[in-house]
Design an enzyme around this catalytic site. Structure first.
Site, short mmCIF file in Angstrom:
data_model
loop_
_atom_site.label_atom_id
_atom_site.label_comp_id
_atom_site.label_asym_id
_atom_site.label_seq_id
_atom_site.Cartn_x
_atom_site.Cartn_y
_atom_site.Cartn_z
N CYS A 93 0.08 3.76 2.81
CA CYS A 93 0.58 3.23 4.08
C CYS A 93 2.06 3.56 4.25
CB CYS A 93 0.41 1.72 4.15
SG CYS A 93 -1.29 1.14 4.09
N CYS A 110 0.83 -1.20 0.00
CA CYS A 110 0.00 0.00 0.00
C CYS A 110 0.87 1.26 0.00
CB CYS A 110 -0.91 -0.04 1.23
SG CYS A 110 -1.79 1.49 1.57
#
Length: 148
Positions: free
Chosen positions: A76, A73
């Site tokens: 993230c 991600c």
């Protein structure tokens, strides 16, 4: 914060030690075995797993910001350095925990996490706030200050 203290477990003998927050910079030692206590761990996020989540997060004496993330991600990964900075800034007042959902699916399932990053603020075992998506440092600090 003047009279606050933390309980730190000795990494050598596992004895629990109560340390005043005001003395964390004085290299505190274990009262049982005299080993240095792991105060440096208070200045960085701690990795949690399905097995350690309850102890590290729900039973924490400090409020906790839990970052549920995945290595693939992009947002993230962008939030990671912000959380490192916040861990240093809020040392001894807030614990930041990182939970890799790819490796720890049980907690994700328990809290119905369907997208990453998802963060939640936990105090005394209760979730006070949930954040879905990547936020900037200022917005994260605003949410943290509301919990402290």
């Amino acid at each position: 914060m003047k009279n606050e203290s933390l309980i730190l477990s000795c990494s050598k003998c596992n004895a629990k030690n109560r340390i005043p927050v005001s003395r964390l910079d004085e290299a505190p030692k274990c009262g049982k075995c005299a080993s240095l206590l792991p105060v440096e761990s208070l200045s960085r996020p701690v990795n949690v797993s399905d097995q350690t989540f309850d102890g590290e997060v729900l039973k924490s004496t400090l409020p906790v910001l839990v970052d549920c993330w995945a290595p693939w991600c992009g947002p993230c990964r962008a939030v990671g350095p912000i959380l490192d900075q916040l861990a240093k800034k809020y040392r001894a007042r807030l614990k930041i925990a990182k939970l890799n959902l790819d490796e720890n699916p049980l907690i994700g399932s328990r809290y119905s996490i369907t997208s990453v990053p998802t963060m939640f603020l936990v105090k005394k075992g209760k979730i006070l706030d949930t954040i879905v998506g990547a936020l900037g440092r200022e917005e994260l600090e605003y949410r943290i200050k509301g919990m402290l």
